[in-house]
Scaffold this motif. Structure first.
Motif, mmCIF file in Angstrom:
data_model
loop_
_atom_site.group_PDB
_atom_site.id
_atom_site.type_symbol
_atom_site.label_atom_id
_atom_site.label_comp_id
_atom_site.label_asym_id
_atom_site.label_seq_id
_atom_site.Cartn_x
_atom_site.Cartn_y
_atom_site.Cartn_z
ATOM 1 N N THR A 1 0.849 -1.193 0.000
ATOM 2 C CA THR A 1 0.000 0.000 0.000
ATOM 3 C C THR A 1 0.886 1.245 0.000
ATOM 4 O OG1 THR A 1 -0.129 0.176 2.404
ATOM 5 C CG2 THR A 1 -1.793 -1.209 1.321
ATOM 6 N N THR B 1 -4.188 8.371 2.789
ATOM 7 C CA THR B 1 -5.624 8.285 2.475
ATOM 8 C C THR B 1 -6.275 9.663 2.629
ATOM 9 O OG1 THR B 1 -6.276 7.704 4.712
ATOM 10 C CG2 THR B 1 -5.787 5.870 3.216
ATOM 11 N N ALA C 1 -9.566 5.428 3.959
ATOM 12 C CA ALA C 1 -9.077 4.261 4.716
ATOM 13 C C ALA C 1 -10.005 3.068 4.505
ATOM 14 C CB ALA C 1 -8.994 4.614 6.200
ATOM 15 N N VAL D 1 -2.211 5.796 6.668
ATOM 16 C CA VAL D 1 -3.674 5.684 6.737
ATOM 17 C C VAL D 1 -4.179 6.670 7.794
ATOM 18 C CG1 VAL D 1 -5.585 4.076 7.101
ATOM 19 C CG2 VAL D 1 -3.401 3.222 6.249
#
Ligand code: CTP
Length: 399
Positions: A194, A198, A254, A277
Motif C-alpha cells: 500500500t 488516504t 481508509a 492511513v
C-alpha cells in the motif's frame, strides 16, 4: 540470476584504471559470463580494443554508427542483449554525462537504452571524486537506481593519496553477483503493497489527509516487481506514475483501502503497509458543500479501521511488514506496534528528519527481538531494496 550464463556488457571509459578492465573481463569469463565490451574514444587511448577482442572473441565497439544496419541498431542491440552493465572505470565525465541524460557515443547511448542494472565503478583523482558536482551526480544516479562500486582509499596514479582508486576487480565482480541475485529473488512471490496518504472526505470539496507522498510504497512496488514478484499496489492518491508491470488499485479513503486490501490479501504471500492511513474520518459526509455563511462547522470524527491489524487477524501464512512514523521514542513505539498489530517486521521512520515528500529517508528495521539495522539518509529506492532483502531472508529462513 547467476553470473554463469549471464550477459554482461562491460563499458570502459577513459581513465588510467582502464587497464584493470581486462582483468575484470577475464574474471567474468572464468565465472561463465558472456561478455561484450563497449569503449569510449578516450578509453581507446588507455587500452587497445584488440585486447578485448582477443579475450572475448568479439570486437570491442566504440562507434555509435559503426555496424548500424536496417536490422541492427548497435546501442539498442546492446541494451536488449545485456543482463547487466558494468562501467569500469567510471570517470567523472561519464558519470556526469549519464546523470544529464547525454547519449552521444555508443556507451552512453547504450546506458540510456538499458532497463537492466547498471553498476558504475568510479576511479579518479580524489579531489575530482570529492567535487560536489560529481558527488551530486552520484547521489542523483543512486536515486535513479544506478549502483556504485565504491572507490577505495589509496595512492592514486597522479601521485596523491585519497579516495578515488578503482575498487578491487574481485570486489566489483562480487558486487555484480549480488546485484544479479536481486533480479529475481522474489520471483515466486505475490506482494500486496500500500502507498500514499488516504483522504477522508468532509464534503465534495474538502478532505482530511496527511503529508505522505507515496514515494516509499511506489519504490517498494517497483523494486519487488523488478526482483520478479507479482505485485498489487493499493494506492491512495499520489502524484506518481504507476511502476511498470505492477497492478495498481486506486483508492481514496481508509475504508476503501481496507476493502481493496482484503480482496487481495487472501492470495498474497507478503503484505507491506507503506500507506499513511488516516486514523480518523468525519462521522458524517456532507453531500452539499459546507458554506462559509453557515458559521464555523463542527466536524466530529470517528476512528478508521486499523487495516494492518485487521489483516494480521485474518492471516494464514502471510508475512506482514508495516511502517511506524514517529516523532518521539522511535524504536520503543515501533516495538509496541509490532506486538499490538502482530507484525513480522516494522520499518520505523524518524519523521523529524523531514522525510515527507523527500527522496531520502532514515529508517530502523525491527522484528520482535529488537533492532535489526539502522540506516541514515539513504534514498527511498535503497531503503526499498534493503526492506525487500530482509523480507526475502526471513522467508527463506522459514522454509
Ligand atoms: N495503519 C493501518 N491502518 C490505520 C493506521 C495505520 O493499517 N488506520 C498502518 C500503517 O500503514 C503503518 C502502521 O499501521 O504501516 C503504523 O502506522 P502509524 O501511523 O505509524 O501508527 P498508528 O497505528 O496510526 O498509531 P499512532 O498514530 O498512534 O502512531
Amino acid at each position: 540470476m547467476n553470473i554463469e550464463g549471464s550477459n554482461i556488457l562491460v563499458g570502459i571509459s577513459g581513465g588510467i584504471a582502464a587497464y584493470k578492465s581486462a582483468e575484470m573481463v577475464s574474471l567474468l569469463q572464468k565465472k561463465g559470463a558472456n561478455v561484450r565490451v563497449v569503449m569510449t574514444e578516450n578509453a581507446v587511448k588507455f587500452i587497445s580494443p584488440i585486447t578485448f577482442q582477443t579475450l572475448t572473441g568479439f570486437p570491442a565497439r566504440t562507434d555509435l554508427f559503426g555496424n548500424w544496419s536496417k536490422n541492427y541498431i548497435p546501442h539498442i542491440g546492446n541494451a536488449q542483449w545485456a543482463d547487466a552493465v558494468v562501467v569500469i572505470p567510471a570517470t567523472a565525465n561519464i558519470i556526469g554525462k549519464i546523470a544529464c541524460g547525454i547519449a552521444d557515443d555508443l556507451l552512453t547511448a547504450t546506458i540510456a537504452a538499458v532497463t537492466v542494472p547498471v553498476i558504475l565503478a568510479p576511479s579518479m583523482n580524489s579531489a575530482m571524486y570529492e567535487n560536489p558536482i560529481v558527488q551530486k551526480n552520484i547521489a542523483f544516479l543512486r536515486q535513479h537506481g544506478y549502483y556504485f562500486a565504491e572507490p577505495a582509499w589509496g595512492r592514486l596514479a597522479c601521485g596523491t593519496e585519497g579516495r578515488g582508486r578503482l575498487a578491487p576487480v574481485e570486489d566489483i565482480v562480487a558486487f555484480l553477483e549480488k546485484v544479479l541475485t536481486l533480479q529475481d529473488d522474489l520471483s515466486s512471490l505475490k506482494f500486496l503493497i500500500t502507498a500514499g496518504g488516504t483522504r477522508e472526505p468532509i464534503d465534495p470539496v474538502r478532505y482530511i489527509s496527511n503529508r505522505s507522498s507515496g514515494k516509499m510504497g511506489y519504490a517498494l512496488a517497483e523494486a519487488a516487481r523488478r526482483r520478479g514478484a507479482s505485485v498489487t499496489l493499493v494506492s491512495a492518491p499520489t502524484c506518481l506514475s504507476p511502476p511498470p508491470g505492477v497492478r495498481v488499485v486506486h483508492v481514496e479513503s481508509a475504508l476503501d483501502m481496507l476493502k481493496a486490501c482484503e480482496e487481495h490479501f487472501v492470495d498474497a504471500d507478503v503484505l507491506i503497509m507503506a500507506a499513511a492511513v488516516a486514523d480518523y474520518t468525519p462521522e458524517n459526509y456532507r453531500r452539499q458543500k459546507i458554506k462559509k455563511g453557515q458559521g464555523v462547522p463542527e466536524i466530529n470524527l470517528k476512528p478508521t479501521p486499523d487495516i494492518v491489524k485487521e489483516l494480521s487477524g485474518q492471516r494464514k501464512a502471510q508475512f506482514i511488514v508495516a511502517f511506524a512514523a514517529e516523532t518521539d521514542d522511535l524504536e520503543y513505539n515501533a516495538r509496541q506496534k509490532i506486538i499490538d498489530k502482530d507484525l513480522d517486521l516494522i520499518v520505523a521512520n524518524d519523521i523529524n528528519k523531514g522525510i515527507f515528500g523527500s527522496d531520502n529517508t532514515w529508517i530502523s528495521l525491527l522484528d520482535r527481538q529488537g533492532v535489526i539495522a539502522r540506516y541514515s539518509d539513504i534514498s527511498k529506492k535503497e531503503a526499498a531494496e534493503i526492506i525487500l532483502s530482509t523480507v526475502a531472508e526471513r522467508l527463506s529462513d522459514r522454509n
